[in-house]
Write a protein that holds these residues in place. Structure first.
Motif, mmCIF file in Angstrom:
data_model
loop_
_atom_site.group_PDB
_atom_site.id
_atom_site.type_symbol
_atom_site.label_atom_id
_atom_site.label_comp_id
_atom_site.label_asym_id
_atom_site.label_seq_id
_atom_site.Cartn_x
_atom_site.Cartn_y
_atom_site.Cartn_z
ATOM 1 N N GLY A 1 0.895 -1.160 -0.013
ATOM 2 C CA GLY A 1 0.104 -0.069 -0.136
ATOM 3 C C GLY A 1 0.922 1.268 -0.166
ATOM 4 O O GLY A 1 2.220 1.401 -0.066
ATOM 5 N N ASP A 2 0.033 2.406 -0.048
ATOM 6 C CA ASP A 2 0.913 3.447 0.210
ATOM 7 C C ASP A 2 1.781 3.906 -1.273
ATOM 8 O O ASP A 2 2.990 4.273 -1.224
ATOM 9 C CB ASP A 2 1.586 3.891 1.196
ATOM 10 N N CYS A 3 1.372 3.109 -2.236
ATOM 11 C CA CYS A 3 2.231 3.359 -3.516
ATOM 12 C C CYS A 3 1.278 4.080 -4.714
ATOM 13 O O CYS A 3 1.602 3.847 -5.913
ATOM 14 C CB CYS A 3 2.643 1.976 -3.793
ATOM 15 N N ARG A 4 0.429 4.863 -4.207
ATOM 16 C CA ARG A 4 -0.313 5.631 -5.326
ATOM 17 C C ARG A 4 0.477 6.337 -6.391
ATOM 18 O O ARG A 4 -0.006 6.136 -7.604
ATOM 19 C CB ARG A 4 -1.264 6.819 -4.604
ATOM 20 N N ASP A 5 1.491 6.867 -6.062
ATOM 21 C CA ASP A 5 2.328 7.572 -6.895
ATOM 22 C C ASP A 5 3.063 6.657 -7.749
ATOM 23 O O ASP A 5 3.143 7.192 -9.173
ATOM 24 C CB ASP A 5 3.189 8.815 -6.058
ATOM 25 N N ALA A 6 3.624 5.764 -7.642
ATOM 26 C CA ALA A 6 4.082 4.683 -8.405
ATOM 27 C C ALA A 6 2.829 4.150 -9.337
ATOM 28 O O ALA A 6 3.324 4.004 -10.531
ATOM 29 C CB ALA A 6 4.620 3.482 -7.506
ATOM 30 N N VAL A 7 1.909 4.000 -8.951
ATOM 31 C CA VAL A 7 0.743 3.480 -9.805
ATOM 32 C C VAL A 7 0.233 4.555 -10.855
ATOM 33 O O VAL A 7 0.021 4.045 -12.057
ATOM 34 C CB VAL A 7 -0.328 2.814 -8.949
ATOM 35 N N LEU A 8 0.262 5.621 -10.457
ATOM 36 C CA LEU A 8 -0.273 6.575 -11.478
ATOM 37 C C LEU A 8 0.655 6.935 -12.337
ATOM 38 O O LEU A 8 0.481 7.873 -13.080
ATOM 39 C CB LEU A 8 -0.956 8.004 -10.672
ATOM 40 N N ALA A 9 2.083 6.691 -11.944
ATOM 41 C CA ALA A 9 3.101 7.204 -12.816
ATOM 42 C C ALA A 9 2.944 6.486 -14.213
ATOM 43 O O ALA A 9 3.450 6.889 -15.208
ATOM 44 C CB ALA A 9 4.573 6.871 -12.369
ATOM 45 N N ASN A 10 2.163 5.454 -14.075
ATOM 46 C CA ASN A 10 1.915 4.641 -15.433
ATOM 47 C C ASN A 10 0.553 5.100 -16.329
ATOM 48 O O ASN A 10 0.441 4.587 -17.293
ATOM 49 C CB ASN A 10 1.763 3.183 -15.028
ATOM 50 N N ALA A 11 -0.062 5.871 -15.411
ATOM 51 C CA ALA A 11 -1.284 6.276 -16.271
ATOM 52 C C ALA A 11 -1.123 7.533 -17.307
ATOM 53 O O ALA A 11 -0.192 8.416 -17.016
ATOM 54 C CB ALA A 11 -2.223 6.873 -15.171
ATOM 55 N N PRO A 12 -1.893 7.479 -18.359
ATOM 56 C CA PRO A 12 -1.672 8.372 -19.145
ATOM 57 C C PRO A 12 -1.991 9.910 -19.098
ATOM 58 O O PRO A 12 -1.374 10.925 -19.233
ATOM 59 C CB PRO A 12 -2.374 7.991 -20.549
ATOM 60 N N ASN A 13 -3.027 10.001 -17.902
ATOM 61 C CA ASN A 13 -3.430 11.113 -17.413
ATOM 62 C C ASN A 13 -3.895 11.108 -16.072
ATOM 63 O O ASN A 13 -4.797 10.167 -15.687
ATOM 64 C CB ASN A 13 -4.493 11.605 -18.459
ATOM 65 N N ALA A 14 -3.451 11.553 -15.104
ATOM 66 C CA ALA A 14 -3.800 11.462 -13.759
ATOM 67 C C ALA A 14 -3.995 12.915 -13.130
ATOM 68 O O ALA A 14 -3.338 13.908 -13.394
ATOM 69 C CB ALA A 14 -2.721 10.907 -13.271
ATOM 70 N N GLN A 15 -5.028 13.233 -12.344
ATOM 71 C CA GLN A 15 -5.456 14.592 -11.814
ATOM 72 C C GLN A 15 -5.746 14.201 -10.419
ATOM 73 O O GLN A 15 -6.722 13.309 -10.073
ATOM 74 C CB GLN A 15 -6.553 14.997 -12.585
ATOM 75 N N HIS A 16 -5.311 14.904 -9.342
ATOM 76 C CA HIS A 16 -5.745 14.972 -8.109
ATOM 77 C C HIS A 16 -5.565 13.692 -7.240
ATOM 78 O O HIS A 16 -6.329 13.173 -6.708
ATOM 79 C CB HIS A 16 -6.964 15.581 -7.823
ATOM 80 N N GLY A 17 -4.560 12.797 -7.750
ATOM 81 C CA GLY A 17 -4.445 11.476 -7.063
ATOM 82 C C GLY A 17 -5.220 10.454 -7.817
ATOM 83 O O GLY A 17 -5.324 9.189 -7.250
ATOM 84 N N PHE A 18 -6.108 10.533 -9.150
ATOM 85 C CA PHE A 18 -6.769 9.657 -9.424
ATOM 86 C C PHE A 18 -6.423 9.638 -10.700
ATOM 87 O O PHE A 18 -5.984 10.236 -11.418
ATOM 88 C CB PHE A 18 -8.211 9.956 -9.262
ATOM 89 N N PHE A 19 -6.846 8.323 -11.509
ATOM 90 C CA PHE A 19 -6.866 8.102 -13.080
ATOM 91 C C PHE A 19 -7.922 9.175 -13.575
ATOM 92 O O PHE A 19 -8.856 9.212 -13.212
ATOM 93 C CB PHE A 19 -7.310 6.779 -13.500
ATOM 94 N N ALA A 20 -7.362 9.847 -14.426
ATOM 95 C CA ALA A 20 -8.377 10.761 -15.234
ATOM 96 C C ALA A 20 -8.740 10.099 -16.430
ATOM 97 O O ALA A 20 -7.899 9.736 -17.537
ATOM 98 C CB ALA A 20 -7.642 12.168 -15.508
ATOM 99 N N VAL A 21 -10.057 9.875 -16.912
ATOM 100 C CA VAL A 21 -10.523 9.569 -18.085
ATOM 101 C C VAL A 21 -11.443 10.369 -18.958
ATOM 102 O O VAL A 21 -11.753 11.165 -18.488
ATOM 103 C CB VAL A 21 -11.380 7.956 -17.801
ATOM 104 N N PRO A 22 -11.384 9.966 -20.526
ATOM 105 C CA PRO A 22 -12.202 11.119 -20.968
ATOM 106 C C PRO A 22 -13.651 10.842 -20.519
ATOM 107 O O PRO A 22 -14.207 9.883 -20.292
ATOM 108 C CB PRO A 22 -12.202 10.658 -22.484
ATOM 109 N N LYS A 23 -14.322 11.991 -20.822
ATOM 110 C CA LYS A 23 -15.991 12.172 -20.555
ATOM 111 C C LYS A 23 -16.745 11.102 -21.599
ATOM 112 O O LYS A 23 -16.272 11.354 -22.792
ATOM 113 C CB LYS A 23 -16.353 13.651 -20.658
ATOM 114 N N VAL A 24 -17.394 10.370 -21.097
ATOM 115 C CA VAL A 24 -18.158 9.637 -21.897
ATOM 116 C C VAL A 24 -19.650 9.931 -22.319
ATOM 117 O O VAL A 24 -20.169 9.841 -23.593
ATOM 118 C CB VAL A 24 -18.279 8.020 -21.311
ATOM 119 N N ILE A 25 -20.379 10.449 -21.324
ATOM 120 C CA ILE A 25 -21.538 11.200 -21.548
ATOM 121 C C ILE A 25 -21.647 12.635 -21.837
ATOM 122 O O ILE A 25 -20.989 13.405 -21.178
ATOM 123 C CB ILE A 25 -22.684 10.871 -20.456
ATOM 124 N N GLU A 26 -22.049 13.275 -22.849
ATOM 125 C CA GLU A 26 -22.078 14.670 -23.011
ATOM 126 C C GLU A 26 -23.398 15.136 -22.523
ATOM 127 O O GLU A 26 -24.681 14.703 -22.577
ATOM 128 C CB GLU A 26 -22.156 14.836 -24.485
#
Length: 95
Positions: A70-95
């Motif tokens: 645990g406590d490895c959030r930064d290491a996991v998010l380093a692999n994300a193409p887009n991360a914001q505020h400590g979470f995975f950021a994904v494109p909006k699906v519903i308009e």
């Protein structure tokens, strides 16, 4: 109880299994043998026999429920193409 070829044909139709007449005639004695075996099992005296889930009495080995990673959030998010505020950021699906 025995199974006739018409009953086998009906079961095959319900199961949507295409069977030739030859296959149905071969299957009738096999199914009758299986039903006979089940009927034979029904004649066994099981009074006083406890139901079993396994023949060997085994206990499940439990381990301590502890956090091992645990406590490895930064290491996991380093692999994300887009991360914001400590979470995975994904494109909006519903308009």
């Amino acid at each position: 109880m025995s199974v006739s070829s018409e009953q086998v044909r009906h079961i095959a139709r319900l199961a949507r299994i295409a069977m030739s007449d030859e296959e149905i005639e071969r299957l009738v004695p096999e199914l009758n043998a299986i039903i006979g075996w089940v009927e034979q099992l029904g004649e066994v005296n099981t009074d006083g026999v406890e139901p079993l889930t396994a023949v060997i009495d085994q206990k499940l080995r439990l381990r301590e429920d502890a956090v091992t990673d645990g406590d490895c959030r930064d290491a996991v998010l380093a692999n994300a193409p887009n991360a914001q505020h400590g979470f995975f950021a994904v494109p909006k699906v519903i308009e």
